[in-house]
Design an enzyme around this catalytic site. Structure first.
Site, mmCIF file in Angstrom:
data_model
loop_
_atom_site.group_PDB
_atom_site.id
_atom_site.type_symbol
_atom_site.label_atom_id
_atom_site.label_comp_id
_atom_site.label_asym_id
_atom_site.label_seq_id
_atom_site.Cartn_x
_atom_site.Cartn_y
_atom_site.Cartn_z
ATOM 1 N N LYS A 1 7.047 -31.680 83.215
ATOM 2 C CA LYS A 1 8.233 -32.511 83.490
ATOM 3 C C LYS A 1 7.846 -33.941 83.859
ATOM 4 O O LYS A 1 8.447 -34.889 83.368
ATOM 5 C CB LYS A 1 9.033 -31.916 84.666
ATOM 6 N N THR B 1 5.049 -35.444 83.134
ATOM 7 C CA THR B 1 4.466 -36.035 81.934
ATOM 8 C C THR B 1 5.576 -36.487 80.984
ATOM 9 O O THR B 1 5.525 -37.593 80.434
ATOM 10 C CB THR B 1 3.542 -35.000 81.264
ATOM 11 N N ARG C 1 8.444 -38.441 92.295
ATOM 12 C CA ARG C 1 8.145 -38.070 93.679
ATOM 13 C C ARG C 1 6.704 -38.421 94.045
ATOM 14 O O ARG C 1 5.816 -38.383 93.193
ATOM 15 C CB ARG C 1 8.355 -36.568 93.853
ATOM 16 N N LYS D 1 -4.232 -27.844 92.523
ATOM 17 C CA LYS D 1 -3.223 -28.257 91.561
ATOM 18 C C LYS D 1 -3.445 -29.680 91.064
ATOM 19 O O LYS D 1 -3.010 -30.052 89.973
ATOM 20 C CB LYS D 1 -1.821 -28.123 92.180
ATOM 21 N N ALA E 1 10.780 -28.648 96.491
ATOM 22 C CA ALA E 1 11.899 -28.183 95.677
ATOM 23 C C ALA E 1 12.422 -26.851 96.194
ATOM 24 O O ALA E 1 13.543 -26.462 95.896
ATOM 25 C CB ALA E 1 11.471 -28.056 94.231
ATOM 26 N N PHE F 1 11.158 -28.127 89.971
ATOM 27 C CA PHE F 1 11.415 -26.744 89.563
ATOM 28 C C PHE F 1 12.163 -26.704 88.209
ATOM 29 O O PHE F 1 12.313 -27.709 87.527
ATOM 30 C CB PHE F 1 12.181 -25.972 90.640
ATOM 31 N N PHE G 1 1.915 -29.267 72.325
ATOM 32 C CA PHE G 1 0.512 -29.030 72.688
ATOM 33 C C PHE G 1 -0.258 -28.920 71.380
ATOM 34 O O PHE G 1 0.300 -28.479 70.366
ATOM 35 C CB PHE G 1 0.412 -27.742 73.513
ATOM 36 N N TRP H 1 1.804 -36.834 75.521
ATOM 37 C CA TRP H 1 0.514 -36.552 76.158
ATOM 38 C C TRP H 1 -0.631 -37.093 75.289
ATOM 39 O O TRP H 1 -1.524 -37.771 75.760
ATOM 40 C CB TRP H 1 0.359 -35.033 76.351
#
Lengths: 588, 588
Positions: free
Chosen positions: B81, B83, B104, B115, B296, B324, B412, B440
């Site tokens: 999200k 990205t 955020r 992470k 979230a 989320f 991807f 990406w």
């Protein structure tokens, strides 16, 4: 322009000065200090200076005059060292001198509790006061995060070593550090007076809830990382010291360091920008760095070497302050900070108040929060004269270094001219320059005599002589400090302390460690109630603390609390913010 | 220019982009956003914007287009999200649009643990990445300090009430709050994954060492203050909410608030500057606010209303992300954030990956840190088609609001053209626009189709319809969310939860409280392993949490951890700093 500090609170004067445009813009700082555009990093009202760039470009430029500010043994109300540091900047500014300085960043602990911020006072005040008092550019937060990351790494590692076999650890690229949970040195930090976190039990719960052990929180400014920031020569020096912070000992008694926890690099990453000092200003517009704020009791208690190095390249006169009284603050400035920095001070200002001199002369106890007894508000030449023995003792301490001090009689409006004249005469008889200064009441205009005395003193050549050579073993150093600086008859080592001292003396790893005395600043002795110049006593050393990253050995002649307590009527009760302007009221 | 993210790590791309001059200067930001000089506050590479000034000056200017980014039910690896939020900014930028956004601020917990940071990835990346990842302009530190000051006030007050009589308290201007030590709601915060501080015992020692009680630390981004920052309309709103934070209950069960502790004003003072959002940029130079980072799970999980308000005044297209998946993130964006802000979104981008669709179609479990099973790296149209039921369900959720979503198939490199075409066809059949996006791999050039679909979608008028009116009682709201959004057959209330819910429904004090569902994002249901669109289940609500300052009622359909744990091989082990340049390596 000066405001009446008898009518206005400090935060109100700060607000008026700000509104009058007293804070230089980033461009103005740049111009005043001869900085190039990429050497100054804008940060709201308080830019940072890119240390590495400035030092590299100006490495061949001669240093300006280096002025240290220290004090006689104070009353619990303080002698006004910060106020005088700002006052002398303002006074020199009035004399047309390119002057600046460096002060320590205040901790949220005292600021939110009873002591208040450390921005000076009256018309010798640092601005922007709100930013200065509430976090500034985040240096203390950086220290808090870097420090606590080490504790996260420690406790998580202990949990994983408990839960996993050697093989499972090895698969994760870890070896068993075998940390002794009963021998963990380091605690967590927070920058408030949180007495409830002084002694805690952590890691309650299941096997994924951390390692259960006793632990503690200290105040962030007491962190070893803060001490390192104060003495580090540059980022490389800081990064290297970060490898050697001892967090705990293993079950064989060997130190476990931040490097063993693979966390030193990340800690330094959190502090990559913290090495750059921040600029604030006096209410009369002189630039003043604010950088580092290490405890004076276990650390060097002074603003950073980095800030002084830049100040000496960018100001013709650079003022810096030593925490505590001259027996501790000046002693560390002289034998530790000046030795580490290689910088030679030109003059030390020894701040004295008539109030403290009367206390040393036998006046009743001065208790914060209670009205001063009559002796302190009415002329009493007898008490002043008797009390001057503390002043003379400390003049002689400073003279041992090769520096001739300037005594600043920090005037209070209840002092009398005869009292001032008496102190001045005694100081001069002891071989010091002396001046009465009214910077609190009048700003730079009140500090002209002091400024002239300082300018005059700076013309003399200083041949700095350390109290002890680096080769001198620890116990001899302490003996010398105790007898020649504090006036003790000798030193009594507790068995534990002596055993440790012998170990440190025998181990070449500690050869370049600094000696950081731990002692009350309320007396030349270890006993806070002994005023004047106590005679016929011996200094007890009960322990020696070691800080592997800061490279400090701290002989303990007193208790230290690394976590103050919040009182029942703390300052935060009166602090608030104007929701339309963002202005903060109630700081003092 | 795009870098090859298959060859380079994100922090390396960030460094190259920075070196290529991709970060706008403060002046450039000002020019791009039409800001006046005093509306932008320089802060190193990441200026803040003076919220009050901008909003006041531009109050009559029409808002730009408002684009929300949400996702289908993700694998534990996420759908990208952030990205995609950055990718759509870059794509719109390539189309010559004046675009910006809001993301955020990441927490030090994940950044230092496994992470990593939340700066997007590949060529859809936020810079300066080091500043973004390591504290930025200090907003989280401000929250940590303000929050912990409340805890200092609480524990100190409990100590003083234990030590002093009513008369002694009264002399200090204090009344006895009579706090129940077994009923303290609030814990301390730190911004790392410190599992060892999850359950602690504090206040050990003597009578001046705090009040002895059980306590806890949570992660700073989970603080109620962070939730307040996200939903506050301005500083006045934040200050008012700070009065109502419930820290504990007294022995009669009545709430004790930050205002009762006389600490709300000082807390707001620590956050006076935190209300101003910070500017970062995509690697292609679009401005992006970073402001607030609330969890979230118990909070709104989105960047701040303040940042969106400024973005809509200063950009023609403003992109914002919901934490989320759409069943939680979009639902809160729609029924809480948009209702509180009064701002109407023009379009929602629903991000989907072929990987997650295959998982929903019955593919094997996706486990972080383990190689993906073959199903995920080879074409499998059957799994994709079956899994699209999750996508279609969430398209229909978004359509209930009156918004027609744009599905972003976040490409991807192991996906096949046939898989992409299948997803696009199904999304379009469900009434959504859809586009494959390769941001990406290619940055804005890879997001042109997505940009075109978004521009097209923004031409449609949106008539926003909330799922429930404010008058609807709590239990009915939850029933509606469970059945119409999650697809449950109904709600089962545990006795405790129902009792609390009845109390909240009956008390007018809670009439304007927002409903913040607590549920896993890994399934539409409360059970993380139930993929696709689970059928024939009921939502269990076992408790309802209340946040008095944020004004949230949180029905709990799942456990929440407010303190994650640091793993045995955390990111900090590989993070370091170049001591000559200050550059940080190893962030990801």
């Amino acid at each position: 322009m000066a405001w009446d500090p008898r009518e206005l609170k400090d935060w109100q004067i700060a607000e008026l000065a700000e509104a009058a445009g007293a804070i230089p813009t980033t461009e103005k700082y740049q111009e005043m200090m001869g900085l190039q555009k990429d050497e100054i990093i804008p940060y709201g009202k308080t830019p940072k200076v890119d240390f590495l760039k400035v030092i590299d470009r100006l490495k061949d430029k001669p240093n300006g005059k280096y002025i240290e500010v220290t004090a006689i043994t104070p009353t619990p109300l303080g002698e006004g060292k910060s106020t005088t540091s700002l006052g002398i900047m303002e006074g020199l500014g009035k004399r047309g001198v390119n002057v600046g300085g460096a002060l320590r960043q205040p901790s949220g602990g005292p600021t939110m509790n009873v002591k208040g911020t450390a921005a000076g006072g009256g018309n010798a005040l640092l601005i922007p006061m709100t930013e200065f008092s509430l976090g500034l550019t985040g240096d203390i937060n950086d220290i808090m995060n870097a420090h606590n990351l080490a504790m996260v790494a420690l406790n998580a590692r202990m949990q994983h070593e408990l839960n996993y076999t050697d093989e499972e650890l090895s698969k994760r690229g870890l070896r068993r550090l075998d940390i002794d949970p009963k021998n963990v040195e380091m605690g967590w930090v927070i920058d408030f007076a949180a007495q409830g976190l002084r002694n805690i039990l952590i890691g309650l719960g299941g096997k994924k809830d951390g390692y259960m052990m006793q632990s503690k929180f200290g105040i962030a400014v007491g962190s070893e990382l803060m001490a390192i920031l104060a003495v580090a020569k540059d980022l490389a020096d800081l990064r290297e010291r970060f490898n050697h912070i001892v967090v705990a000992y293993d079950k064989q008694g060997k130190p476990v360091t931040t490097a063993d926890l693979d966390v030193a690099g990340a800690m330094a990453a959190w502090m990559r920008n913290t090495v750059n000092p921040t600029l604030c200003a006096t209410v009369e517009g002189q630039p003043c760095f604010v950088h580092a704020g290490p405890f004076a009791n276990i650390a060097i208690g002074q603003s950073s070497i980095i800030a002084d190095r830049i100040g000496l390249k960018t100001f013709d006169y650079h003022v810096t302050e030593s925490g505590f009284a001259a027996d501790i603050g000046f002693e560390k400035f002289w034998n530790v900070k000046a030795r580490l920095s290689g910088l030679t001070p030109n003059v030390s200002i020894l701040v004295a108040t008539v109030r403290a001199l009367k206390m040393h002369g036998g006046g009743p106890a001065v208790v914060p929060g209670r009205p001063l007894p009559d002796e302190y508000t009415k002329e009493n030449l007898g008490l002043v004269e008797k009390g001057c023995e503390n002043l003379v003792h400390l003049i002689n301490v400073i003279k041992k270094s090769g520096i001739k001090p300037v005594v600043c009689i920090n005037s209070f409006y209840t002092d009398t001219p005869a009292e001032h004249a008496l102190v001045k005469r005694i100081a001069e008889q002891a071989g010091a320059r002396a001046a009465v200064s009214e910077h609190w009441l009048k700003g730079g205009d009140g500090a002209l005599d002091l400024a002239d005395a300082v300018i005059d003193a700076c013309k003399e050549e200083v041949k700095l002589q350390f109290l002890y050579p680096l080769e001198m073993p620890l116990r001899q150093r302490v003996e010398k400090i105790a007898t020649e600086i504090y006036g003790a008859d000798g030193v009594d080592w507790a068995p534990l302390a002596e055993e440790k001292a012998k170990k440190f003396e025998a181990d070449p790893k500690f050869a370049d460690f600094s000696t950081m005395m731990v002692k009350t600043h309320l007396s030349l002795s270890h006993e806070p109630t002994w005023k004047g110049v106590p005679k016929g006593w011996r200094l007890p050393i009960r322990d020696v603390l070691v800080y592997g990253g800061a490279k400090f050995l701290c002989p303990m002649a007193g208790a230290i609390s690394l976590m103050p307590g919040t009182s029942s009527d703390p300052a935060y009760r009166r602090i608030d913010v104007d929701v339309n302007t963002g202005k903060v009221s109630g700081l003092f």
